[in-house]
Design an enzyme around this catalytic site. Sequence first.
Site, PDB file in Angstrom:
ATOM      1  N   SER A 150       0.842  -1.197   0.000  1.00 55.86           N
ATOM      2  CA  SER A 150       0.000   0.000   0.000  1.00 55.86           C
ATOM      3  C   SER A 150       0.884   1.257   0.000  1.00 55.86           C
ATOM      4  CB  SER A 150      -0.940  -0.060   1.206  1.00 55.86           C
ATOM      5  OG  SER A 150      -1.955   0.903   1.102  1.00 55.86           O
ATOM      6  N   ARG A 179     -11.662   6.320  10.028  1.00 52.54           N
ATOM      7  CA  ARG A 179     -11.270   4.921  10.099  1.00 52.54           C
ATOM      8  C   ARG A 179     -12.371   3.996   9.562  1.00 52.54           C
ATOM      9  NH1 ARG A 179      -6.759   1.828   9.994  1.00 52.54           N
ATOM     10  NH2 ARG A 179      -6.915   0.010  11.320  1.00 52.54           N
ATOM     11  N   ASP A 220      -8.877  -6.199  -4.870  1.00 49.82           N
ATOM     12  CA  ASP A 220      -8.458  -4.925  -4.282  1.00 49.82           C
ATOM     13  C   ASP A 220      -9.000  -3.793  -5.144  1.00 49.82           C
ATOM     14  OD1 ASP A 220      -7.180  -2.701  -3.249  1.00 49.82           O
ATOM     15  OD2 ASP A 220      -5.162  -3.535  -3.369  1.00 49.82           O
ATOM     16  N   HIS A 240      -8.150  -5.013  -0.446  1.00 48.45           N
ATOM     17  CA  HIS A 240      -6.836  -4.402  -0.220  1.00 48.45           C
ATOM     18  C   HIS A 240      -6.120  -5.031   0.979  1.00 48.45           C
ATOM     19  CE1 HIS A 240      -3.827  -1.304  -0.599  1.00 48.45           C
ATOM     20  NE2 HIS A 240      -4.024  -0.876   0.629  1.00 48.45           N
ATOM     21  N   ASP A 241      -6.878  -5.400   1.993  1.00 49.23           N
ATOM     22  CA  ASP A 241      -6.311  -6.021   3.191  1.00 49.23           C
ATOM     23  C   ASP A 241      -5.580  -7.328   2.908  1.00 49.23           C
ATOM     24  OD1 ASP A 241      -6.743  -4.265   5.198  1.00 49.23           O
ATOM     25  OD2 ASP A 241      -8.449  -5.299   6.103  1.00 49.23           O
TER      26      ASP A 241
END
Lengths: 383, 383
Positions: free
Chosen positions: B157, B227, B323, B356-357
């Site tokens: 990232s 968040r 992602d 994405h994680d």
Amino acid sequence: MPESIPENSVGLVKPQTAHFAQPLALDCGRTLAAYDLIYETYGKLNADSSNALLICHALSGDHHAAGYHSMLDRKPGWWENYIGPGKPIDTNQFFVVSLNNLGGCKGSTGPTSLDPKTGKAYGPDFPIITVRDWVESQVLLGERLGIKQWAAVIGGSLGGMQSLQWSIQYPDKLRHCVVIAAASKLSAQNIAFNEVARQAMLRDPEFHEGRYYEHNTVPKRGLMLARMLGHITYLSDDAMRAKFGRELREGKLNFGFDAAEFQVESYLRYQGESFVDRFDANTYLLMTKALDYFDPASDYEDDLAKALAPAKAQFLVCSFTSDWRFAPARSREIVHALQQNRLAVSYAEIEAHQGHDAFLIKIPHYIAAFSAYMQRIAKEINA
Amino acid sequence: MPESIPENSVGLVKPQTAHFAQPLALDCGRTLAAYDLIYETYGKLNADSSNALLICHALSGDHHAAGYHSMLDRKPGWWENYIGPGKPIDTNQFFVVSLNNLGGCKGSTGPTSLDPKTGKAYGPDFPIITVRDWVESQVLLGERLGIKQWAAVIGGSLGGMQSLQWSIQYPDKLRHCVVIAAASKLSAQNIAFNEVARQAMLRDPEFHEGRYYEHNTVPKRGLMLARMLGHITYLSDDAMRAKFGRELREGKLNFGFDAAEFQVESYLRYQGESFVDRFDANTYLLMTKALDYFDPASDYEDDLAKALAPAKAQFLVCSFTSDWRFAPARSREIVHALQQNRLAVSYAEIEAHQGHDAFLIKIPHYIAAFSAYMQRIAKEINA
């Protein structure tokens, strides 16, 4: 403001209000003793009342779908591109009814209306309204207008959920059902976006547990953030790239947080800030819940085909390739469930880069598909 | 907390701090007179200092990439799945350095540190830091540790942006460059999400123009919203569906706004609320700007190949199919630009539903590709 009203516009229109004194029992278990629905009509109802179309609005929409309220209006109604003489929803042929839904903030009874019990605005005491409740109230409005059966019920996004619900709840009261850029239920991601928007409003110190009217304030930060976030989901990544790219407003980075540096920041801030002046946070909250709760298949072991079994209408379902809020796959689920019930369904998957907002925008293939379908309905009426 | 430290963990680790008294000239035009960098190391540096790896962290990451700080820790470092004995980043073979970046809030000099000029926390006076600034400071940390050339610089990232920038800025100081789930610049949509997060913090009444430390408060609403929004973009639509679906926490709708009704709401609220206790809003703001500003091709008429012309490293580029924050197409742009420079590049596009994680999660194909590449580096060192 228009210098002159364009020829293919319905022109100057005047909203009307219908008062309902009969209590309405709601999904949440509560009852609304009396309420108003504000609506507009375009075109003329024919002799046997067979040419009526109902337009259902999306999250931040209202009854003002076409035309102008005055020569001072900067913009026409939200679906001006699609409603008017010679347009897909042809007001030369159809009688079009468009209302502000219950819970709205544009004239129908909602959180900003006075609660007769307290003499103050309902605020957070306004009951949570479901898509099913909206259909109930829309049926009553139709009866008031002398419409026993709609030629079609039409909606995009949350409006499409209403038209889909109509086909299940009152299958005999519509002949055609047009479901555009919608889904039969929200995904976890859709709910997640709504939840961030809700928390932005609910936790705004100016929200005052929804009684901000009494504090002469509005939760403007929260509503602004909710709208900014909404706009990201209305546009596709491609549309944002085409519209803003990485263009800098001043041609260079300024290494600070105050000014909007990239064009896209400036656009979002403007959209968010201007929304605060024209929309109510309690209504926005209600609309997101109506979206989250909509799930007709939930009573049928998540089998959408079973949920749609009562439907009798013919369907037009439209989706847009770059819509990632309600992607084409979500529309195909609806199409598939309709087909399982051997219902007549036309499906148009429109190649478009504009994302979810595409349903509001002039796109030749979409105009063609929508017009062709509506002309078929007009022919049936005149046959 | 672990009952015992797993055998394939680096075990108990202790962060160290390096103080730099030499002023650092920053991209923004300002200078940081002196600063600290906190870091951890895992494994042993070999005799000729040829087995050192630098790990660059992402937006909310820090120096604690692997192992435990104490037996009371509930969780190990953020990349425990990938750093340790026998893992892809094998601490039996490599000397691994992981730091908290400048501007961070976990021990390196940042907005929460005391500004020697005022004796108060820097807060909003801390300069905006770029990826290029980070690379400068990381070079100095490497020199301090006696590392003239890294065997590899590795990041996911925003960390991948740093490793990519290393290859341009100090081409002789790394032999391999590992760029995972990254992009060569943010899209308008990426910037848009950052802007909503920023506005949530900047407009929080408890932000006090960044001087909230002096008011004994934190902009908790804003940081929480930022968040929550981040988490939506870290997970794929599919991953959210698999993880939460439309599951209701109490098995039924409750027609209210207070309680989290759907599991996904509960998850996001928890993620948002717990983040407030462990992260600083000013640091979060800085990190989003570093992301927005990163665009090495901008000085080369948007030609990434030209920007990468100085690079000499060999590359591993990884992306994950689901992602949507930094989609595989963004990684392919990097691969293509590297190929135009006739650089050696391995590209792994990993089939994964986690979004994405995924770069943090154990995924067999990813482990295999990453391990194979790292073993090749180890072989070169031992040859």
